[in-house]
Design a protein around this motif. Structure first.
Motif, PDB file in Angstrom:
ATOM      1  N   UNK A 332      41.827  39.328  47.256  1.00 16.13           N
ATOM      2  CA  UNK A 332      41.683  39.315  45.793  1.00 16.13           C
ATOM      3  C   UNK A 332      40.842  38.117  45.390  1.00 16.13           C
ATOM      4  N   UNK A 333      39.931  38.341  44.426  1.00 16.55           N
ATOM      5  CA  UNK A 333      39.099  37.268  43.907  1.00 16.55           C
ATOM      6  C   UNK A 333      39.003  37.418  42.387  1.00 16.55           C
ATOM      7  N   UNK A 334      38.804  36.311  41.704  1.00 13.55           N
ATOM      8  CA  UNK A 334      38.590  36.327  40.257  1.00 13.55           C
ATOM      9  C   UNK A 334      37.112  36.096  39.997  1.00 13.55           C
ATOM     10  N   UNK A 335      36.440  37.067  39.398  1.00 17.21           N
ATOM     11  CA  UNK A 335      35.007  36.982  39.148  1.00 17.21           C
ATOM     12  C   UNK A 335      34.746  37.324  37.684  1.00 17.21           C
ATOM     13  N   UNK A 340      38.716  41.266  41.415  1.00 14.72           N
ATOM     14  CA  UNK A 340      38.055  42.139  42.381  1.00 14.72           C
ATOM     15  C   UNK A 340      38.915  42.154  43.639  1.00 14.72           C
ATOM     16  N   UNK A 341      39.161  43.336  44.199  1.00 13.71           N
ATOM     17  CA  UNK A 341      40.003  43.454  45.382  1.00 13.71           C
ATOM     18  C   UNK A 341      39.238  44.106  46.531  1.00 13.71           C
ATOM     19  N   UNK A 342      39.816  44.004  47.721  1.00 15.40           N
ATOM     20  CA  UNK A 342      39.230  44.676  48.871  1.00 15.40           C
ATOM     21  C   UNK A 342      39.074  46.173  48.652  1.00 15.40           C
ATOM     22  N   UNK A 343      40.123  46.873  48.192  1.00 14.34           N
ATOM     23  CA  UNK A 343      39.983  48.309  47.905  1.00 14.34           C
ATOM     24  C   UNK A 343      38.901  48.615  46.874  1.00 14.34           C
TER      25      UNK A 343
END
Length: 441
Positions: A332-335, A340-343
């Protein structure tokens, strides 16, 4: 009289990226070019290797490296080495003279290659210990007259054990290209390339050691992580510690040197019926250890997702196996205020570099390919003829190729580097030469 209306001319959008994949044999080498404004280019080289046993491999890899020098003007922005297997890194050493001419802006490897990371140090020690045991086991089998240790030799090939150079020395050539290589971790923020409207995400290798050791799927035992290296090492180590080790106890055992000089055994045991012999049966665990070491090294693959925003995602999975893939669910990342996640990245994948030459455990089904709803192009770097020589006849796996065909049939195509592009692929934009295939995104 009214002027005739002009028919509007349809303009094809310029590509956001071009991916060149080399057709040099059973191995990986890719050149990715991202396009920005005013003819700006950002070029990424991912891996450069070919399987041990490839005829005239040095000349083959030098031709590949020289082509990269020509295509890039001798300079790239980013060099990626995904993991320490011969078919991914050998070319850096085999084509050392040409590689030395390549200027590199940055070098990325997985966190598992970081010489200062505590977990990486532990993993390398385990791997080196297992590799040393396998080398000793292969030598012992030949001394004992057990013939060519096929599986052991095959795994040792992946580390360059039979060559003048090793995977470790090839990686050192990569590392030396810059003062400070980056060791990528899935927890890292994505690297933004603003001028190219792109971000590069690290999906793997996972930090969870259990996931690194999960190399095979299992419906009945989903938490089985494959052969434990420690258990196999103990078994092989105990066998190697006794030069007269046999599958039976001392009270009923005849040493090899005695039996080999006895006419009865010369006639009935050491003969053409080698398949009947059991004097190297104690090495079965060595084969298990070999498979575990090979799969776990694959699972340390650096996996990159290059997000081109509205143009989709390019997925380079290297040789990632089950645990690596499953770990992406937790990425998981915050953009720009959004998660935004891997899936998410899988769902937007339009280009997939098929993992591990299309093997059985390197592309997940429900949590992998079936999530790639936008998939247009799948490229399989493979040489089936060489796979047959290595006794890996199921590479690429037919059922996987069928699934890839089905996933891409509406808009795209599947490319195999050991075959010419189909008429559909050519019509839809695939290009090929003797040395590479190329795709625009």
């Amino acid at each position: 009289m009214a002027a005739a209306k002009k028919t509007p001319t349809s303009k094809k959008k310029p590509p956001r990226a071009t991916v060149r994949t080399y057709r040099h044999g059973l191995g990986d080498c890719h050149l990715v070019t991202l396009y920005g404004a005013r003819k700006a280019r950002f070029q990424i080289m991912i891996d450069c290797g070919v399987i041990l046993g490839t005829p005239d491999a040095g000349a083959v890899m030098t031709e590949v490296m020289d082509d990269i020098l020509a295509a890039t003007g001798g300079s790239i922005d980013l060099l990626v080495a995904t993991h320490e297997h011969w078919d991914h890194v050998s070319g850096f050493a085999q084509a050392a003279e040409s590689f030395a001419k390549l200027k590199v802006g940055a070098v990325w490897m997985g966190w598992t290659e970081d010489p200062k990371d505590a977990d990486a140090i532990k993993l390398r020690r385990e791997r080196d210990s297992a590799l040393a045991l396998l080398q000793a086991a292969a030598a012992r089998m030949q001394v004992d007259g057990g013939g060519e240790p096929g599986l052991l030799s095959s795994v040792l090939d992946f580390f360059g054990a039979a060559a003048r150079i090793t995977t470790a020395s090839a990686l050192e050539l990569v590392r030396a290209k810059v003062a400070r290589p980056r060791y990528c971790d899935p927890k890292d923020a994505p690297v933004a390339l603003a001028d190219f409207r792109a971000r590069i995400y690290t999906l793997g290798p996972p930090r969870d050691i259990r996931m690194l050791k999960k190399t095979l799927p299992s419906a009945s035992a989903p938490e089985t992580y494959g052969m434990a290296l420690a258990a196999a090492e103990r078994s092989v180590g105990q066998a190697l510690s006794d030069p007269e080790q046999q599958p039976f106890s001392n009270s009923v055992r005849i040493p090899n040197r005695v039996a080999q000089s006895t006419p009865f055994f010369q006639q009935r045991y050491w003969n053409d019926d080698d398949w009947r012999r059991i004097d190297v049966a104690w090495m079965d665990d060595a084969s298990e250890l070999a498979l575990a070491l090979d799969s776990m090294t694959n699972n340390t693959s650096l996996v990159l997702a290059i997000d081109l925003a509205d143009a989709g995602v390019l997925l380079f999975a290297a040789d990632a196996q089950v645990g690596n893939w499953l770990s992406w669910d937790d990425c998981k990342w915050r953009v720009n205020g959004k998660q935004v996640t891997g899936p998410d990245l899988l769902a937007r994948t339009v280009y997939y570099k098929v993992g591990h030459h299309g093997s059985h455990n390197a592309t997940l089904r429900a949590e992998g390919l079936e999530r790639m709803k936008a998939l247009d192009v799948a490229v399989i770097p493979v040489d089936h003829a060489m796979a047959l020589k290595k006794k890996w006849g199921d590479i690429p796996l037919d059922t996987l190729v069928t699934a890839l065909d089905r996933a891409t049939t509406q808009r795209g195509y599947v490319l195999r580097t050991d075959q010419e592009p189909s008429a559909t692929a050519t019509r839809r934009g695939a290009r090929s030469t003797r040395l590479h295939v190329e795709v625009d995104i």
